[in-house]
Design a protein around this motif. Structure first.
Motif, short mmCIF file in Angstrom:
data_model
loop_
_atom_site.label_atom_id
_atom_site.label_comp_id
_atom_site.label_asym_id
_atom_site.label_seq_id
_atom_site.Cartn_x
_atom_site.Cartn_y
_atom_site.Cartn_z
N ASP A 148 0.84 -1.20 0.00
CA ASP A 148 0.00 0.00 0.00
C ASP A 148 0.87 1.25 0.00
O ASP A 148 1.73 1.43 0.87
N GLU A 149 0.64 2.14 -0.95
CA GLU A 149 1.42 3.37 -1.03
C GLU A 149 1.21 4.27 0.18
O GLU A 149 2.04 5.13 0.48
N ARG A 161 10.78 1.14 2.82
CA ARG A 161 10.63 2.56 2.54
C ARG A 161 9.89 3.27 3.66
O ARG A 161 9.65 4.48 3.59
#
Length: 318
Positions: free
Chosen positions: A187-188, A221
């Protein structure tokens, strides 16, 4: 945090922090990924102890005294089973038994463990996502001075008495993250991974042991933050401290930090362990000191808020 959080959980400590996270995050903002290495078949029924503990806790149905099982449980089934000479070393309460019967029926109808978990969660009124780490079977095996033991034999039947020398997770090589787990990591809007204060060797290690999860953490990230399950040199619940000592690890929050190493960017430790903060920071791991013992919902929520605020200040790969 405005984004989404993935929490890795197993057992009572994980369930209690998951409860706190659910109290401060909207349903779409939280996915609780639960260890299934403890799962086993008993009396012909598929039992998922960690999944059930998390579900009962988020549903407000967990036994407040034990942290696991169902509040107001009765034991007529076990009493009748004992009368018939059946196995009673692993106790299934009458209310809990219904969960395992329904899970068996759904699995026999072709549903995955993820689908069964979603259906059970919905029936219990849980709005936040609870997903198994994998739909493939992974089974924790404990290596001891008395030979290798399936986890529940070591944990329940033997009450953690044998001395531990190692662990293996049968099936881990072929296991893939469950669809809900994989989607949450991709999921971004994901903002952080929180490792709940669960046993790092038998509750968290099976989750991190899947190759795809290791790769995700290596190239993450978003920040990964762990909450120490060891406070003042002792485990709040379960055999984590005993296992650490028998494996030759320091039984402390510092020992937990060394165990997770580069896979985490930050660690939340208890106020009792504040003196360990410099040594943990020397490992390249940021530290936040807080009250981490969760005696009730208010404590769980406060710890969740502090953990999320801490994670928001970190960068991945710190």
């Amino acid at each position: 945090m405005a984004g989404r959080i993935v929490a890795l959980a197993g057992g009572v400590g994980g369930a209690r922090l998951a409860r706190g996270l659910a109290g401060v995050l909207d349903p779409e903002g939280l996915t609780v990924v639960v260890n299934t290495g403890d799962d086993f078949e008993h009396l012909g029924l598929p039992v998922s102890p960690d999944l059930d503990t998390v579900m009962y806790t988020l549903a407000g149905r967990a036994n407040p005294d034990t942290g696991w099982g169902v509040a107001g449980e009765t034991w007529s089934f076990m009493e009748a089973l004992a009368d018939l000479g059946g196995e009673t070393w692993f106790r299934l309460g009458d209310r809990d038994l219904a969960t395992h019967v329904m899970r068996r029926r759904m699995l026999e109808d072709g549903k995955t463990l993820s689908q069964a978990t979603a259906a059970l969660s919905a029936a219990l009124g849980i709005r936040h996502r609870i997903v198994p780490m994998s739909d493939a079977p992974v089974r924790t095996i404990v290596e001891t001075d008395e030979g290798v033991l399936p986890f529940q034999d070591y944990f329940v039947r033997r009450q953690c008495e044998p001395r531990v020398s190692g662990f293996r997770f049968d099936g881990i090589e072929a296991a893939l993250p469950s669809p809900g787990f994989a989607a949450a990591l991709a999921d971004e809007a994901l903002e952080a991974v929180v490792i709940c204060p669960s046993n790092p060797y038998v509750s968290v290690a099976p989750i991190l042991g899947m190759a795809e999860i290791g790769s995700f953490l290596d190239a993450r990230r978003v920040p990964a933050v762990a909450v120490s399950p060891i406070v003042g040199g002792r485990a709040i619940k379960g055999p984590a401290a005993k296992m650490m000592a028998e494996l030759g690890a320091e039984t402390s929050a510092l020992g937990i930090a060394r165990h997770y190493g580069a896979r985490i960017d930050g660690m939340v430790i208890d106020e009792l362990d504040a003196a360990l903060a410099p040594a943990i920071r020397a490992l390249g791991i940021a530290v936040h000191v807080a009250q981490t013992v969760m005696r009730g919902e208010a404590d769980s929520r406060a710890l969740a808020e502090r953990t999320l605020a801490f994670a928001a200040r970190l960068a991945p790969g710190r």
